[in-house]
Design a protein around this motif. Structure first.
Motif, PDB file in Angstrom:
ATOM      1  N   ASN A 297     -26.046  17.824  16.148  1.00  0.00           N
ATOM      2  CA  ASN A 297     -26.303  17.321  14.789  1.00  0.00           C
ATOM      3  C   ASN A 297     -26.116  18.391  13.727  1.00  0.00           C
ATOM      4  OD1 ASN A 297     -26.837  14.753  15.727  1.00  0.00           O
ATOM      5  ND2 ASN A 297     -29.065  15.000  15.706  1.00  0.00           N
ATOM      6  N   SER A 298     -26.115  19.651  14.128  1.00  0.00           N
ATOM      7  CA  SER A 298     -25.926  20.729  13.154  1.00  0.00           C
ATOM      8  C   SER A 298     -24.455  21.109  12.986  1.00  0.00           C
ATOM      9  CB  SER A 298     -26.734  21.967  13.567  1.00  0.00           C
ATOM     10  OG  SER A 298     -26.237  22.509  14.785  1.00  0.00           O
ATOM     11  N   HIS A 299     -23.562  20.417  13.695  1.00  0.00           N
ATOM     12  CA  HIS A 299     -22.133  20.706  13.626  1.00  0.00           C
ATOM     13  C   HIS A 299     -21.404  19.637  12.821  1.00  0.00           C
ATOM     14  CE1 HIS A 299     -21.639  24.062  16.584  1.00  0.00           C
ATOM     15  NE2 HIS A 299     -22.838  23.642  16.941  1.00  0.00           N
ATOM     16  N   THR A 300     -20.256  20.009  12.305  1.00  0.00           N
ATOM     17  CA  THR A 300     -19.381  19.091  11.585  1.00  0.00           C
ATOM     18  C   THR A 300     -18.144  18.844  12.427  1.00  0.00           C
ATOM     19  OG1 THR A 300     -20.123  19.943   9.456  1.00  0.00           O
ATOM     20  CG2 THR A 300     -18.058  18.709   9.474  1.00  0.00           C
TER      21      THR A 300
ATOM     22  N   ALA B  93     -27.530  23.273  26.833  1.00  0.00           N
ATOM     23  CA  ALA B  93     -27.144  22.379  25.741  1.00  0.00           C
ATOM     24  C   ALA B  93     -26.743  23.162  24.495  1.00  0.00           C
ATOM     25  CB  ALA B  93     -28.299  21.431  25.420  1.00  0.00           C
ATOM     26  N   ASN B  94     -27.508  24.181  24.153  1.00  0.00           N
ATOM     27  CA  ASN B  94     -27.177  24.991  22.979  1.00  0.00           C
ATOM     28  C   ASN B  94     -25.846  25.716  23.165  1.00  0.00           C
ATOM     29  OD1 ASN B  94     -29.544  24.260  21.631  1.00  0.00           O
ATOM     30  ND2 ASN B  94     -30.702  25.960  22.514  1.00  0.00           N
ATOM     31  N   ASN B  95     -25.593  26.182  24.375  1.00  0.00           N
ATOM     32  CA  ASN B  95     -24.333  26.870  24.636  1.00  0.00           C
ATOM     33  C   ASN B  95     -23.147  25.913  24.628  1.00  0.00           C
ATOM     34  OD1 ASN B  95     -25.420  29.473  24.831  1.00  0.00           O
ATOM     35  ND2 ASN B  95     -25.976  29.191  26.977  1.00  0.00           N
ATOM     36  N   LEU B  96     -23.360  24.680  25.061  1.00  0.00           N
ATOM     37  CA  LEU B  96     -22.290  23.679  24.983  1.00  0.00           C
ATOM     38  C   LEU B  96     -21.954  23.362  23.533  1.00  0.00           C
ATOM     39  CD1 LEU B  96     -23.367  21.193  27.809  1.00  0.00           C
ATOM     40  CD2 LEU B  96     -21.435  22.779  27.843  1.00  0.00           C
ATOM     41  N   ALA B  97     -22.968  23.226  22.712  1.00  0.00           N
ATOM     42  CA  ALA B  97     -22.727  22.925  21.297  1.00  0.00           C
ATOM     43  C   ALA B  97     -21.948  24.051  20.628  1.00  0.00           C
ATOM     44  CB  ALA B  97     -24.050  22.680  20.573  1.00  0.00           C
ATOM     45  N   ALA B  98     -22.169  25.272  21.084  1.00  0.00           N
ATOM     46  CA  ALA B  98     -21.459  26.416  20.510  1.00  0.00           C
ATOM     47  C   ALA B  98     -19.964  26.378  20.811  1.00  0.00           C
ATOM     48  CB  ALA B  98     -22.068  27.721  21.019  1.00  0.00           C
ATOM     49  N   LEU B  99     -19.543  25.578  21.794  1.00  0.00           N
ATOM     50  CA  LEU B  99     -18.127  25.463  22.132  1.00  0.00           C
ATOM     51  C   LEU B  99     -17.378  24.503  21.209  1.00  0.00           C
ATOM     52  CD1 LEU B  99     -18.348  25.243  26.037  1.00  0.00           C
ATOM     53  CD2 LEU B  99     -17.753  27.251  24.651  1.00  0.00           C
ATOM     54  N   MET B 100     -18.074  23.847  20.296  1.00  0.00           N
ATOM     55  CA  MET B 100     -17.422  22.852  19.438  1.00  0.00           C
ATOM     56  C   MET B 100     -16.391  23.481  18.507  1.00  0.00           C
ATOM     57  SD  MET B 100     -18.510  19.879  20.392  1.00  0.00           S
ATOM     58  CE  MET B 100     -18.230  20.679  21.997  1.00  0.00           C
ATOM     59  N   ASN B 101     -16.597  24.736  18.116  1.00  0.00           N
ATOM     60  CA  ASN B 101     -15.579  25.473  17.360  1.00  0.00           C
ATOM     61  C   ASN B 101     -14.741  26.244  18.372  1.00  0.00           C
ATOM     62  OD1 ASN B 101     -16.564  24.656  14.811  1.00  0.00           O
ATOM     63  ND2 ASN B 101     -18.178  26.191  14.957  1.00  0.00           N
ATOM     64  N   TYR B 102     -13.487  25.831  18.539  1.00  0.00           N
ATOM     65  CA  TYR B 102     -12.690  26.390  19.619  1.00  0.00           C
ATOM     66  C   TYR B 102     -11.262  26.649  19.156  1.00  0.00           C
ATOM     67  CZ  TYR B 102     -10.691  27.110  24.248  1.00  0.00           C
ATOM     68  OH  TYR B 102     -10.050  27.656  25.330  1.00  0.00           O
ATOM     69  N   GLY B 103     -10.837  27.877  19.266  1.00  0.00           N
ATOM     70  CA  GLY B 103      -9.456  28.229  18.969  1.00  0.00           C
ATOM     71  C   GLY B 103      -9.012  27.891  17.555  1.00  0.00           C
ATOM     72  N   GLY B 104      -9.943  27.968  16.614  1.00  0.00           N
ATOM     73  CA  GLY B 104      -9.613  27.633  15.239  1.00  0.00           C
ATOM     74  C   GLY B 104      -9.650  26.146  14.945  1.00  0.00           C
ATOM     75  N   GLN B 105     -10.023  25.321  15.926  1.00  0.00           N
ATOM     76  CA  GLN B 105     -10.149  23.885  15.761  1.00  0.00           C
ATOM     77  C   GLN B 105     -11.590  23.465  16.041  1.00  0.00           C
ATOM     78  OE1 GLN B 105      -7.608  21.974  14.663  1.00  0.00           O
ATOM     79  NE2 GLN B 105      -6.217  23.751  14.644  1.00  0.00           N
ATOM     80  N   LYS B 106     -11.878  22.202  15.763  1.00  0.00           N
ATOM     81  CA  LYS B 106     -13.220  21.688  16.007  1.00  0.00           C
ATOM     82  C   LYS B 106     -13.156  20.431  16.862  1.00  0.00           C
ATOM     83  CE  LYS B 106     -15.452  23.286  11.728  1.00  0.00           C
ATOM     84  NZ  LYS B 106     -16.220  22.860  10.533  1.00  0.00           N
ATOM     85  N   PHE B 107     -13.878  20.467  18.000  1.00  0.00           N
ATOM     86  CA  PHE B 107     -14.083  19.241  18.763  1.00  0.00           C
ATOM     87  C   PHE B 107     -14.969  18.289  17.956  1.00  0.00           C
ATOM     88  CE2 PHE B 107     -13.149  22.069  22.450  1.00  0.00           C
ATOM     89  CZ  PHE B 107     -12.200  21.287  23.086  1.00  0.00           C
TER      90      PHE B 107
END
Length: 247
Positions: A167-170, A125-139
């Motif tokens: 919850n810690s991501h924007t 789960a923590n590693n999936l959340a880390a993918l939210m910042n991707y290629g200069g964009q945000k999921f």
């Protein structure tokens, strides 16, 4: 968290975009006022059509509320965005430019090795959340497409930790407020009817996820038959999740 239970009405096939229209209350906002979600493959699923070269113009953006980029594939406690055409970042940017939220769909029917045990699922789960910042964009969230968990505690641990980590991501695009129950960082999950629902603890998941996408096609009756169209009056046997069959 407010719960919204949603059912898939019908799947529409745009060129390589699989669109699920989901029931939702009607609001007085610009179209679409209901949830209308497309799954966009990172690969060219149709050999006769170069989706990744044409998606910007061909996706019916005005008809969508969300688009799910498919997929991130799981290997134990880690996951990697399957993006062979390097289109994910451009798709996120295009979606946001059209006011469409873009989630990362994780899993899919094949190519995944899901972990077992609470600690391993929390690490995933923590590693999936880390993918939210991707290629200069945000999921803007995650769609969990685990086909299909069998240990309720494992899946609940994954979703609970993922909810906490997200919850810690924007998000790249803030939730519009149109859709009741949508979190700033969305968290949804794919369901298939029939025996495949037996690995879920819905009492726990209802308070963690924003909505479910119920498949209208991959019916799994738990009796050796699977992957066929599921009609409302099907006569196949279904598991009631208590070790017996019902019809």
């Amino acid at each position: 968290m407010n719960r919204v239970f949603l059912k898939t009405l019908k799947a529409f096939a745009f060129p390589s975009v699989f669109l699920f229209v989901l029931l939702s209350p009607i609001f007085t906002f610009s179209s679409p006022s209901y949830l209308s979600i497309g799954y966009a493959p990172g690969w060219n699923s149709n050999p006769g059509y170069n989706f990744n070269a044409n998606f910007a113009a061909d996706i019916p953006w005005s008809s969508l509320s969300h688009i799910y980029f498919a997929f991130a594939q799981v290997n134990g406690t880690t996951a990697t965005v399957s993006d062979p055409n390097a289109s994910a970042a451009a798709m996120i940017a295009q979606a946001h430019a059209h006011g469409v939220r873009c989630y990362l769909s994780v899993g899919g029917a094949t190519g995944n090795t899901w972990p077992s045990g609470t600690a391993n699922n929390q690490t995933l789960a923590n590693n999936l959340a880390a993918l939210m910042n991707y290629g200069g964009q945000k999921f803007d969230g995650v769609d969990v497409d685990w086909e299909f968990p069998t240990v309720k505690a494992d899946f609940s641990a994954l979703v609970a930790q993922l909810r906490s980590a997200l919850n810690s991501h924007t998000p790249g695009l803030a939730a519009s407020g149109k859709y009741a129950g949508e979190s700033p960082m969305g968290l949804t999950m794919y369901l298939s009817p029939g025996a495949a629902v037996c690995g879920y603890d819905f009492n726990t998941l209802n308070g963690l996820t924003d909505w479910y996408t119920a498949s209208g096609y991959d019916l799994n009756a738990g009796n050796g038959s699977s992957n066929f169209q599921g009609s409302l009056n099907a006569t196949e046997l279904f598991s009631n999740c208590f070790g017996t069959q019902m019809q």
